[in-house]
Design an enzyme around this catalytic site. Structure first.
Site, mmCIF file in Angstrom:
data_model
loop_
_atom_site.group_PDB
_atom_site.id
_atom_site.type_symbol
_atom_site.label_atom_id
_atom_site.label_comp_id
_atom_site.label_asym_id
_atom_site.label_seq_id
_atom_site.Cartn_x
_atom_site.Cartn_y
_atom_site.Cartn_z
ATOM 1 N N ASP A 252 9.158 37.871 11.691
ATOM 2 C CA ASP A 252 9.951 38.768 10.867
ATOM 3 C C ASP A 252 9.596 38.495 9.392
ATOM 4 O O ASP A 252 8.415 38.428 9.046
ATOM 5 C CB ASP A 252 11.443 38.559 11.179
ATOM 6 C CG ASP A 252 12.366 39.583 10.545
ATOM 7 O OD1 ASP A 252 12.534 40.669 11.120
ATOM 8 O OD2 ASP A 252 12.917 39.290 9.473
ATOM 9 N N TRP A 253 10.579 38.326 8.505
ATOM 10 C CA TRP A 253 10.265 38.039 7.108
ATOM 11 C C TRP A 253 9.570 36.698 6.931
ATOM 12 O O TRP A 253 8.935 36.446 5.905
ATOM 13 C CB TRP A 253 11.529 38.120 6.255
ATOM 14 C CG TRP A 253 11.682 39.469 5.628
ATOM 15 C CD1 TRP A 253 12.364 40.539 6.122
ATOM 16 C CD2 TRP A 253 11.106 39.906 4.388
ATOM 17 N NE1 TRP A 253 12.258 41.615 5.276
ATOM 18 C CE2 TRP A 253 11.506 41.251 4.205
ATOM 19 C CE3 TRP A 253 10.322 39.298 3.431
ATOM 20 C CZ2 TRP A 253 11.129 41.992 3.083
ATOM 21 C CZ3 TRP A 253 9.940 40.029 2.312
ATOM 22 C CH2 TRP A 253 10.341 41.365 2.145
ATOM 23 N N TRP B 109 17.273 50.772 10.926
ATOM 24 C CA TRP B 109 17.713 49.424 10.604
ATOM 25 C C TRP B 109 17.932 49.253 9.103
ATOM 26 O O TRP B 109 18.919 48.647 8.671
ATOM 27 C CB TRP B 109 16.670 48.435 11.116
ATOM 28 C CG TRP B 109 16.765 47.045 10.574
ATOM 29 C CD1 TRP B 109 15.807 46.382 9.875
ATOM 30 C CD2 TRP B 109 17.871 46.144 10.685
ATOM 31 N NE1 TRP B 109 16.253 45.122 9.550
ATOM 32 C CE2 TRP B 109 17.503 44.952 10.030
ATOM 33 C CE3 TRP B 109 19.133 46.247 11.272
ATOM 34 C CZ2 TRP B 109 18.357 43.861 9.934
ATOM 35 C CZ3 TRP B 109 19.986 45.146 11.170
ATOM 36 C CH2 TRP B 109 19.591 43.982 10.522
ATOM 37 N N HIS C 85 12.814 40.912 19.704
ATOM 38 C CA HIS C 85 12.399 40.646 18.326
ATOM 39 C C HIS C 85 12.541 39.164 17.988
ATOM 40 O O HIS C 85 11.658 38.576 17.381
ATOM 41 C CB HIS C 85 13.229 41.500 17.369
ATOM 42 C CG HIS C 85 12.892 41.291 15.937
ATOM 43 N ND1 HIS C 85 11.683 41.648 15.403
ATOM 44 C CD2 HIS C 85 13.607 40.730 14.922
ATOM 45 C CE1 HIS C 85 11.652 41.343 14.105
ATOM 46 N NE2 HIS C 85 12.812 40.776 13.798
ATOM 47 N N ASP D 36 10.186 44.567 21.521
ATOM 48 C CA ASP D 36 10.590 44.751 20.131
ATOM 49 C C ASP D 36 10.152 46.139 19.690
ATOM 50 O O ASP D 36 8.948 46.401 19.550
ATOM 51 C CB ASP D 36 9.935 43.679 19.254
ATOM 52 C CG ASP D 36 10.325 43.790 17.784
ATOM 53 O OD1 ASP D 36 10.922 44.807 17.380
ATOM 54 O OD2 ASP D 36 10.025 42.854 17.021
#
Length: 298
Positions: free
Chosen positions: A123-124, A164, A279, A250
């Site tokens: 993710d980030w 999102w 995810h 995901d």
């Protein structure tokens, strides 16, 4: 910046999280120092593994990966990004920028003088980690990405991401534990959901978590795009080992491994995989990810 600090009592007796806290003050080029929390487990002279989380999680996400990596002889480091976990939390969404996150992590990395690092980012954790690795290439020996990417505003964004982003901006309630539970394929129990909520005693503490979706550079005019494109170009020359292990379930990033594998020279011939996970694949398959990383480095 006005900064909040989550009371330590919120982190008492979390399930499967016996790790000692460590703290370091870090500053971006345009901020005063803020306190970053990190885990530092295993032998101090072991080959370092850096685990970077994303939104809205924190180092708790890596609790099942850390023990097997330590048992394999690694020094395992898992910072909480500013705005998350036990790290300081600036109170306005405007306090958070892509560049500041990159600079905060870079300051932490340089202060600890980490070298020969294996990065795992999700993710980030990949948006920041891939920037840092490209800009500090001499400090990294390997990269493993799970459900992540480096956006350069050259591709369209999935509808699921746009939904999102709107949700994060407008929803009156932003329940971290419930969000993690909805993006996994395994059941997340109430105690674990509560642990993901622990950093946020109230909505005032959630500016960083809410800010992240809007910081993804999807527009060519975004101020992060030039640096991300430069990092993408460097990754196009990255010949050190590069591995993708993605959660197949995901809807946003489950197929983002393809352009990474095609672009990065060091990805050729590596044991890439898509596994049964959502995810938050660390929550679904943390021990498996750790064992894949250990076997890959053997």
């Amino acid at each position: 910046m006005d900064v909040l600090r989550t009371p330590e009592s919120r982190f008492a007796d979390l399930p499967d999280y016996p790790f000692a806290p460590h703290y370091l003050d870090v500053a971006a080029s345009d901020t005063e120092p803020v306190r970053m929390h990190y885990l530092d487990e295993g032998p101090s002279d072991g080959p370092p593994v850096l685990l970077l989380h994303g939104e809205p999680t924190w180092s708790y996400l890596y609790r099942t990966m850390i023990p097997p990596l330590v048992d394999a002889g690694h020094r395992v480091l898992a910072p909480d990004l500013i705005g998350f976990g036990r790290s300081d939390k600036p109170t306005r969404r405007e306090d958070y920028t892509y560049l500041r996150h990159v600079e905060w992590v870079t300051a932490w990395l340089e202060h600890l003088d980490l070298r020969d690092v294996t990065l795992f980012g999700q993710d980030w954790g990949s948006l920041i980690g891939l920037r840092v690795a490209a800009e500090q290439e001499e400090r990294f020996s390997r990269i493993m990405i799970g459900n992540g990417f480096l956006p350069t505003a050259d591709r369209g964004t999935p509808a699921a991401f746009r939904i999102w982003r709107a949700f994060a901006r407008y929803t009156p309630v932003f329940p971290a534990g419930r969000l993690v539970a909805t993006a996994t394929v395994t059941k997340v129990g109430s105690a674990v959901r509560a642990a993901y909520d622990a950093p946020y005693p109230s909505a005032k503490y959630q500016a960083g978590a809410r800010a992240f979706p809007a910081l993804v550079p999807t527009d060519p005019d975004d101020p992060a795009v030039p640096a991300n494109r430069a990092a993408w170009a460097r990754l196009g020359r990255w010949e050190k080992p590069f591995l993708c292990v993605f959660g197949a379930d995901d809807p946003i990033l489950g197929k983002a491994d393809c352009p990474l594998i095609a672009h990065v020279p060091g990805a050729a011939g590596q044991p890439h995989a898509r596994i049964r996970a959502g995810h938050f694949l660390q929550e679904d398959a943390g021990p498996e990810l750790a064992q894949r990383l250990i076997a890959w480095e053997a």
